[in-house]
Design a protein around this motif. Structure first.
Motif, mmCIF file in Angstrom:
data_model
loop_
_atom_site.group_PDB
_atom_site.id
_atom_site.type_symbol
_atom_site.label_atom_id
_atom_site.label_comp_id
_atom_site.label_asym_id
_atom_site.label_seq_id
_atom_site.Cartn_x
_atom_site.Cartn_y
_atom_site.Cartn_z
ATOM 1 N N MET A 1 10.957 1.338 5.919
ATOM 2 C CA MET A 1 9.898 2.186 5.421
ATOM 3 C C MET A 1 9.735 2.027 3.915
ATOM 4 N N ASN A 2 10.838 1.959 3.164
ATOM 5 C CA ASN A 2 10.753 1.817 1.716
ATOM 6 C C ASN A 2 10.120 0.496 1.320
ATOM 7 N N LEU A 3 10.437 -0.561 2.050
ATOM 8 C CA LEU A 3 9.886 -1.875 1.735
ATOM 9 C C LEU A 3 8.376 -1.885 1.950
ATOM 10 N N VAL A 4 7.920 -1.232 2.993
ATOM 11 C CA VAL A 4 6.478 -1.163 3.255
ATOM 12 C C VAL A 4 5.786 -0.402 2.127
ATOM 13 N N ALA A 5 6.367 0.704 1.690
ATOM 14 C CA ALA A 5 5.773 1.486 0.605
ATOM 15 C C ALA A 5 5.710 0.667 -0.676
ATOM 16 N N ILE A 6 6.763 -0.069 -0.975
ATOM 17 C CA ILE A 6 6.787 -0.904 -2.177
ATOM 18 C C ILE A 6 5.714 -1.985 -2.106
ATOM 19 N N LEU A 7 5.587 -2.610 -0.941
ATOM 20 C CA LEU A 7 4.570 -3.654 -0.794
ATOM 21 C C LEU A 7 3.155 -3.086 -0.912
ATOM 22 N N VAL A 8 2.916 -1.917 -0.326
ATOM 23 C CA VAL A 8 1.598 -1.292 -0.418
ATOM 24 C C VAL A 8 1.278 -0.949 -1.875
ATOM 25 N N LEU A 9 2.241 -0.401 -2.584
ATOM 26 C CA LEU A 9 2.024 -0.082 -3.998
ATOM 27 C C LEU A 9 1.806 -1.339 -4.832
ATOM 28 N N ALA A 10 2.527 -2.394 -4.525
ATOM 29 C CA ALA A 10 2.351 -3.647 -5.267
ATOM 30 C C ALA A 10 0.955 -4.224 -5.045
ATOM 31 N N VAL A 11 0.505 -4.227 -3.805
ATOM 32 C CA VAL A 11 -0.837 -4.746 -3.499
ATOM 33 C C VAL A 11 -1.904 -3.866 -4.151
ATOM 34 N N GLY A 12 -1.716 -2.551 -4.092
ATOM 35 C CA GLY A 12 -2.670 -1.638 -4.711
ATOM 36 C C GLY A 12 -2.737 -1.822 -6.220
ATOM 37 N N THR A 13 -1.598 -1.996 -6.849
ATOM 38 C CA THR A 13 -1.565 -2.217 -8.297
ATOM 39 C C THR A 13 -2.268 -3.519 -8.649
ATOM 40 N N TYR A 14 -1.999 -4.556 -7.899
ATOM 41 C CA TYR A 14 -2.650 -5.846 -8.154
ATOM 42 C C TYR A 14 -4.162 -5.723 -7.970
ATOM 43 N N ALA A 15 -4.583 -4.986 -6.950
ATOM 44 C CA ALA A 15 -6.019 -4.813 -6.703
ATOM 45 C C ALA A 15 -6.687 -4.066 -7.856
ATOM 46 N N PHE A 16 -6.034 -3.038 -8.375
ATOM 47 C CA PHE A 16 -6.591 -2.322 -9.519
ATOM 48 C C PHE A 16 -6.706 -3.224 -10.737
ATOM 49 N N ARG A 17 -5.682 -4.032 -10.972
ATOM 50 C CA ARG A 17 -5.702 -4.903 -12.149
ATOM 51 C C ARG A 17 -6.745 -6.007 -11.997
ATOM 52 N N LEU A 18 -6.981 -6.442 -10.786
ATOM 53 C CA LEU A 18 -7.975 -7.473 -10.531
ATOM 54 C C LEU A 18 -9.394 -6.905 -10.583
ATOM 55 N N ALA A 19 -9.544 -5.628 -10.248
ATOM 56 C CA ALA A 19 -10.872 -5.011 -10.212
ATOM 57 C C ALA A 19 -11.533 -4.991 -11.586
ATOM 58 N N GLY A 20 -10.772 -4.816 -12.640
ATOM 59 C CA GLY A 20 -11.349 -4.755 -13.987
ATOM 60 C C GLY A 20 -12.147 -5.992 -14.352
ATOM 61 N N PRO A 21 -11.516 -7.166 -14.352
ATOM 62 C CA PRO A 21 -12.278 -8.371 -14.691
ATOM 63 C C PRO A 21 -13.415 -8.674 -13.710
ATOM 64 N N LEU A 22 -13.196 -8.404 -12.428
ATOM 65 C CA LEU A 22 -14.257 -8.663 -11.456
ATOM 66 C C LEU A 22 -15.462 -7.753 -11.680
#
Length: 110
Positions: A1-22
């Motif tokens: 469960m912890n690994l899934v939460a970490i992966l979801v947060l990592a993907v979400g963080t990357y998506a937020f950081r990518l959204a700015g330039p896009l």
């Protein structure tokens, strides 16, 4: 469960950081060659970022587990903030804040 939460947060963080330039490039295409945001929007975004940072600091400094943290933790944060404002080295700020909080707790201050 912890690994899934970490992966979801990592993907979400990357998506937020990518959204700015896009979004900036999409806005630039919509406005022609001019890639600048309107001045009022730039001011509002700057203010919003500041308000969010202050809210995060206040929440972290004043609460512990959803309850008021007592006096020692905010006093340590205040000591660190004063030293940071006086442009003390980062290590000095962190150690002084920890010592103030720990010292007050050792004296029995909640």
């Amino acid at each position: 469960m912890n690994l899934v939460a970490i992966l979801v947060l990592a993907v979400g963080t990357y998506a937020f950081r990518l959204a700015g330039p896009l979004l900036r490039s999409r806005l630039a295409r919509a406005q022609g060659d001019e890639a600048a945001l309107p001045p009022r929007l730039t001011e509002l975004l700057s203010t919003a970022a500041t308000v969010l940072l202050v809210a995060l600091i206040a929440t972290t400094a004043l609460t512990d587990g959803g309850r008021f943290a007592g006096i020692a933790l905010p006093a340590g944060v205040l000591a660190g903030a004063l030293l940071a404002w006086r442009k003390a080295p980062f290590v000095v700020v962190v150690v002084a804040a920890a010592l103030v909080a720990a010292g007050l707790r050792a004296l029995g201050v909640p």
